[in-house]
Design a protein around this motif. Structure first.
Motif, PDB file in Angstrom:
ATOM      1  N   VAL A   1      11.886 -10.615  -1.311  1.00 28.21           N
ATOM      2  CA  VAL A   1      10.561 -10.017  -1.257  1.00 28.21           C
ATOM      3  C   VAL A   1      10.707  -8.504  -1.308  1.00 28.21           C
ATOM      4  CG1 VAL A   1       8.399  -9.837   0.030  1.00 28.21           C
ATOM      5  CG2 VAL A   1       9.781 -11.915   0.233  1.00 28.21           C
ATOM      6  N   THR A   2       9.873  -7.873  -2.130  1.00 24.58           N
ATOM      7  CA  THR A   2       9.820  -6.404  -2.194  1.00 24.58           C
ATOM      8  C   THR A   2       8.423  -5.966  -1.801  1.00 24.58           C
ATOM      9  OG1 THR A   2      11.465  -6.330  -3.964  1.00 24.58           O
ATOM     10  CG2 THR A   2      10.072  -4.382  -3.675  1.00 24.58           C
ATOM     11  N   PHE A   3       8.352  -5.159  -0.753  1.00 22.66           N
ATOM     12  CA  PHE A   3       7.106  -4.543  -0.306  1.00 22.66           C
ATOM     13  C   PHE A   3       7.131  -3.091  -0.741  1.00 22.66           C
ATOM     14  CE2 PHE A   3       8.116  -7.909   2.730  1.00 22.66           C
ATOM     15  CZ  PHE A   3       6.925  -8.589   2.866  1.00 22.66           C
ATOM     16  N   ALA A   4       6.380  -2.740  -1.787  1.00 23.29           N
ATOM     17  CA  ALA A   4       6.314  -1.369  -2.277  1.00 23.29           C
ATOM     18  C   ALA A   4       5.095  -0.712  -1.636  1.00 23.29           C
ATOM     19  CB  ALA A   4       6.216  -1.343  -3.793  1.00 23.29           C
ATOM     20  N   CYS A   5       5.338   0.018  -0.562  1.00 23.96           N
ATOM     21  CA  CYS A   5       4.259   0.616   0.217  1.00 23.96           C
ATOM     22  C   CYS A   5       3.922   1.996  -0.343  1.00 23.96           C
ATOM     23  CB  CYS A   5       4.673   0.759   1.678  1.00 23.96           C
ATOM     24  SG  CYS A   5       5.209  -0.795   2.438  1.00 23.96           S
ATOM     25  N   SER A   6       2.649   2.215  -0.684  1.00 16.13           N
ATOM     26  CA  SER A   6       2.263   3.568  -1.118  1.00 16.13           C
ATOM     27  C   SER A   6       2.366   4.529   0.066  1.00 16.13           C
ATOM     28  CB  SER A   6       0.852   3.563  -1.712  1.00 16.13           C
ATOM     29  OG  SER A   6      -0.081   3.114  -0.759  1.00 16.13           O
TER      30      SER A   6
END
Length: 177
Positions: free
Chosen positions: A167-172
């Protein structure tokens, strides 16, 4: 542990994490909940960008919204797609404590599991049958490991299965962090 308790534990872990993160998200069409606790900074949800999830090497096709919030040393991450064609209401969530300890990962859908059941894969730190490792690059969090899936209720003697996840969580941004 019997199959009903494993399924219940997975569903509860995924729901609790999703509710924690959703409770921190900003939804302009709703009224903020009243609380006697100290006010928390609200997280903003953003389109996912590079956020993604795969189980057993299969990419979950989804239009994720990403939510990232930190409070009191706990980082809550969530990907949501409330109208997923395959999984219905799909949520992918993780809870991280300290700088790199993955406490829980939940991948759950309201449909898409074996024999018409909801879809669920979960990891809980200290529970048997899984592992999770975190790598971080700025505000992008990648968690890979193995979780326990919901058992096929048509074959309860088979017990729960394990599934690998990435899982990749790309948080702004990370609110509170």
């Amino acid at each position: 542990m019997n199959t009903k308790s494993v399924t219940a534990a997975l569903a509860a872990a995924a729901a609790a994490t999703a509710l924690f993160v959703t409770g921190c998200s900003d939804n302009a069409s709703s009224t903020p909940a009243k609380s006697s606790a100290a006010p928390a900074t609200q997280a903003k949800t953003t389109p996912s960008g590079d956020s993604s999830a795969s189980v057993d090497g299969k990419q979950l096709a989804a239009k994720f919204t990403t939510t990232c919030a930190k409070q009191a040393g706990t980082l809550a991450l969530a990907l949501t797609d409330t109208a997923n064609g395959t999984y219905g209401n799909l949520s992918v969530s993780a809870t991280i404590t300290g700088t790199d300890t993955v406490q829980a990962v939940g991948i759950a859908g309201s449909k898409g599991g074996d024999s018409g059941q909801p879809y669920a894969v979960g990891f809980g730190n200290g529970m048997p049958g899984g592992s999770a490792k975190l790598t971080k690059d700025g505000n992008t969090y990648k968690i890979s490991g193995e979780g326990v899936g919901a058992p096929d209720l048509t074959n309860p003697l088979a017990g729960p299965k394990t599934s690998k996840f990435d899982v990749t969580f790309a948080c702004s941004s990370v609110v509170g962090g």
